[in-house]
Scaffold this motif. Sequence first.
Motif, PDB file in Angstrom:
ATOM      1  N   ARG A 299       0.832  -1.210   0.000  1.00  0.00           N
ATOM      2  CA  ARG A 299       0.000   0.000   0.000  1.00  0.00           C
ATOM      3  C   ARG A 299       0.862   1.254   0.000  1.00  0.00           C
ATOM      4  N   LEU A 300       1.949   1.218   0.745  1.00  0.00           N
ATOM      5  CA  LEU A 300       2.859   2.367   0.746  1.00  0.00           C
ATOM      6  C   LEU A 300       3.381   2.621  -0.661  1.00  0.00           C
ATOM      7  N   ASP A 301       3.725   1.569  -1.382  1.00  0.00           N
ATOM      8  CA  ASP A 301       4.238   1.755  -2.741  1.00  0.00           C
ATOM      9  C   ASP A 301       3.156   2.223  -3.699  1.00  0.00           C
ATOM     10  N   CYS A 302       1.917   1.819  -3.466  1.00  0.00           N
ATOM     11  CA  CYS A 302       0.809   2.364  -4.269  1.00  0.00           C
ATOM     12  C   CYS A 302       0.728   3.875  -4.077  1.00  0.00           C
ATOM     13  N   LEU A 303       0.837   4.316  -2.832  1.00  0.00           N
ATOM     14  CA  LEU A 303       0.828   5.748  -2.529  1.00  0.00           C
ATOM     15  C   LEU A 303       2.007   6.450  -3.205  1.00  0.00           C
ATOM     16  N   LEU A 304       3.188   5.868  -3.093  1.00  0.00           N
ATOM     17  CA  LEU A 304       4.377   6.459  -3.708  1.00  0.00           C
ATOM     18  C   LEU A 304       4.241   6.519  -5.231  1.00  0.00           C
ATOM     19  N   GLY A 305       3.724   5.445  -5.815  1.00  0.00           N
ATOM     20  CA  GLY A 305       3.576   5.399  -7.265  1.00  0.00           C
ATOM     21  C   GLY A 305       2.609   6.442  -7.784  1.00  0.00           C
ATOM     22  N   SER A 306       1.521   6.667  -7.051  1.00  0.00           N
ATOM     23  CA  SER A 306       0.547   7.674  -7.484  1.00  0.00           C
ATOM     24  C   SER A 306       1.089   9.083  -7.291  1.00  0.00           C
ATOM     25  N   ALA A 307       1.813   9.296  -6.195  1.00  0.00           N
ATOM     26  CA  ALA A 307       2.460  10.604  -6.002  1.00  0.00           C
ATOM     27  C   ALA A 307       3.473  10.859  -7.118  1.00  0.00           C
ATOM     28  N   ALA A 308       4.189   9.816  -7.524  1.00  0.00           N
ATOM     29  CA  ALA A 308       5.145   9.939  -8.621  1.00  0.00           C
ATOM     30  C   ALA A 308       4.444  10.259  -9.933  1.00  0.00           C
ATOM     31  N   SER A 309       3.284   9.643 -10.158  1.00  0.00           N
ATOM     32  CA  SER A 309       2.502   9.923 -11.359  1.00  0.00           C
ATOM     33  C   SER A 309       2.124  11.402 -11.421  1.00  0.00           C
ATOM     34  N   MET A 337      -3.581  29.379 -17.760  1.00  0.00           N
ATOM     35  CA  MET A 337      -2.683  28.233 -17.660  1.00  0.00           C
ATOM     36  C   MET A 337      -1.925  28.257 -16.339  1.00  0.00           C
ATOM     37  N   GLN A 338      -1.560  29.430 -15.864  1.00  0.00           N
ATOM     38  CA  GLN A 338      -0.879  29.527 -14.578  1.00  0.00           C
ATOM     39  C   GLN A 338      -1.734  28.946 -13.460  1.00  0.00           C
ATOM     40  N   ASN A 339      -3.024  29.201 -13.521  1.00  0.00           N
ATOM     41  CA  ASN A 339      -3.926  28.651 -12.499  1.00  0.00           C
ATOM     42  C   ASN A 339      -3.968  27.131 -12.545  1.00  0.00           C
ATOM     43  N   VAL A 340      -4.016  26.592 -13.760  1.00  0.00           N
ATOM     44  CA  VAL A 340      -4.056  25.137 -13.910  1.00  0.00           C
ATOM     45  C   VAL A 340      -2.760  24.507 -13.399  1.00  0.00           C
ATOM     46  N   LEU A 341      -1.628  25.072 -13.812  1.00  0.00           N
ATOM     47  CA  LEU A 341      -0.342  24.529 -13.385  1.00  0.00           C
ATOM     48  C   LEU A 341      -0.172  24.630 -11.877  1.00  0.00           C
ATOM     49  N   ALA A 342      -0.637  25.727 -11.293  1.00  0.00           N
ATOM     50  CA  ALA A 342      -0.530  25.888  -9.841  1.00  0.00           C
ATOM     51  C   ALA A 342      -1.346  24.832  -9.112  1.00  0.00           C
ATOM     52  N   ASP A 343      -2.544  24.550  -9.609  1.00  0.00           N
ATOM     53  CA  ASP A 343      -3.380  23.514  -8.981  1.00  0.00           C
ATOM     54  C   ASP A 343      -2.714  22.147  -9.080  1.00  0.00           C
ATOM     55  N   LEU A 344      -2.181  21.836 -10.257  1.00  0.00           N
ATOM     56  CA  LEU A 344      -1.501  20.553 -10.440  1.00  0.00           C
ATOM     57  C   LEU A 344      -0.300  20.438  -9.515  1.00  0.00           C
ATOM     58  N   ALA A 345       0.492  21.504  -9.435  1.00  0.00           N
ATOM     59  CA  ALA A 345       1.701  21.478  -8.617  1.00  0.00           C
ATOM     60  C   ALA A 345       1.373  21.371  -7.139  1.00  0.00           C
ATOM     61  N   LEU A 346       0.345  22.097  -6.702  1.00  0.00           N
ATOM     62  CA  LEU A 346      -0.029  22.085  -5.289  1.00  0.00           C
ATOM     63  C   LEU A 346      -0.436  20.681  -4.845  1.00  0.00           C
ATOM     64  N   GLU A 347      -1.256  20.013  -5.661  1.00  0.00           N
ATOM     65  CA  GLU A 347      -1.689  18.665  -5.291  1.00  0.00           C
ATOM     66  C   GLU A 347      -0.526  17.681  -5.346  1.00  0.00           C
ATOM     67  N   SER A 348       0.341  17.842  -6.328  1.00  0.00           N
ATOM     68  CA  SER A 348       1.509  16.974  -6.430  1.00  0.00           C
ATOM     69  C   SER A 348       2.422  17.133  -5.224  1.00  0.00           C
ATOM     70  N   GLU A 349       2.682  18.359  -4.830  1.00  0.00           N
ATOM     71  CA  GLU A 349       3.575  18.598  -3.699  1.00  0.00           C
ATOM     72  C   GLU A 349       2.984  18.073  -2.404  1.00  0.00           C
ATOM     73  N   ALA A 350       1.675  18.212  -2.243  1.00  0.00           N
ATOM     74  CA  ALA A 350       1.021  17.684  -1.042  1.00  0.00           C
ATOM     75  C   ALA A 350       1.129  16.163  -0.993  1.00  0.00           C
ATOM     76  N   ALA A 351       0.930  15.512  -2.134  1.00  0.00           N
ATOM     77  CA  ALA A 351       1.031  14.057  -2.192  1.00  0.00           C
ATOM     78  C   ALA A 351       2.450  13.597  -1.888  1.00  0.00           C
ATOM     79  N   THR A 352       3.439  14.331  -2.405  1.00  0.00           N
ATOM     80  CA  THR A 352       4.838  13.980  -2.158  1.00  0.00           C
ATOM     81  C   THR A 352       5.186  14.110  -0.685  1.00  0.00           C
ATOM     82  N   ALA A 353       4.779  15.212  -0.063  1.00  0.00           N
ATOM     83  CA  ALA A 353       5.056  15.429   1.359  1.00  0.00           C
ATOM     84  C   ALA A 353       4.406  14.355   2.212  1.00  0.00           C
ATOM     85  N   ALA A 354       3.155  14.013   1.893  1.00  0.00           N
ATOM     86  CA  ALA A 354       2.444  12.983   2.668  1.00  0.00           C
ATOM     87  C   ALA A 354       3.102  11.622   2.509  1.00  0.00           C
ATOM     88  N   ALA A 355       3.465  11.273   1.275  1.00  0.00           N
ATOM     89  CA  ALA A 355       4.065   9.961   1.014  1.00  0.00           C
ATOM     90  C   ALA A 355       5.380   9.789   1.761  1.00  0.00           C
TER      91      ALA A 355
END
Length: 421
Positions: A299-309, A337-355
């Motif tokens: 399960r940990l690797d599933c979390l890591l893999g999705s954060a990596a995605s 586009m800046q708004n879209v990229l910011a949303d994508l980056a914010l969620e990605s960074e949160a997932a990385t920190a949590a993982a």
Amino acid sequence: MSQAAFATHEVFIQSPPLEDIDLYAVARPLVEAVAANGGASAQSELSEFGKHWGSAAMAERGRVANENTPKLRTFDARGNRRDEVEFHPAYHELMAHSAHAGVHNSTWNADGKPAGGASEVIRAAKFYMAAQVETGHLCPITMTRASVAALAEQPDLLARVMPVLGTRSYDPAFAPWWTKRGMTLGMGMTEKQGGSDVRANTTRAEPQSDGTYELTGHKWFCSYPPCDVFLTLAQAPGGLSCFLFEGRDPGFRIQRLKDKLGTRSLPSSEVEFHGVRGRLIGDEGRGVATIIRMVNHTRLDCLLGSAASMRWGVVQAVHHARHRSAFGKHLAEQPAMQNVLADLALESEAATAAAMRIARSYDSEHAAFRRFATAVMKYWVCKRAAPHAAEALECLGGNGYVEESGMPRLLRDAPLNSIWE
């Protein structure tokens, strides 16, 4: 013919290839998360890993392994049962590179005990980077690493396995596992009628005079049938129990390989047991409690893999937006586009920190937090990976819709971790 005749082939506002980068150094959220969770001392090691896996050569291996999918050879020319899976060499190369870096075993000492320190965080960072390149080969890497947690229930067997599993080698030879330079361990739980409800399993385990059990039944999903050894669940006289058996057992029959949406490089299969000889792991009736130790690590690797995605989706979207021009500006300069990229980056960074925070809990004694946080964040981050990939793909427009961009593979692979179990 003049050069002007070829003017329509001049490419001047497309993004250049994204390759030969340090997947660690360019990922500030990952660098900070690793440092915050005790892994700062491994910065040089992780940067070396990031440069290697961020190379054009590794990206090419990932592409080729998915475009040349595994093939099942059930019989030989004379009608003898073979049950062998053939791979493109690129898949074996990916496996070898992950094994060389210890992604399959670096969190365990030679005796099978947890290595401690920041080994889980460092290994998690490597898994996170490798998953951005190719996810299919990481399934057997994950299962091999996770199996040690379940084998701890059988110390004598663990002591036999670790000298082979503990090497940083990958040996795809079809040979007895104890004669090899390295080994892989798999898992088979899901049945046609059960899914996640493994207590509905019908596979039988009948005790034999030599202390082994004879397994008869089927598994609807066996993710990597070339594994040397498997852990599985079957109904013994005392209830649902966990068993270990060898992949070379003549009663282990591969029925077919799954034709799947994504992770095309991975030969997920349906298998049958015809008198397979298994060894009991733990006590009869305690199969779920035994194998869940392995499942929690996967399960940990599933979390890591999705954060990596998510991370790779952001990287591709930002790279394209910084080079592609529209309406007089680079896309990255356009407010929408800046708004879209910011949303994508914010969620990605949160997932990385949590993982990475949860990976750290596997290095510590925080068992209650580990069990709760792994389940919750595995659910949420994996659930978000698919829509995140779709949004990132749209940032590339039509370019993201063609296979050469790699984004369709990212989108196809994204639902797997959410669906798993």
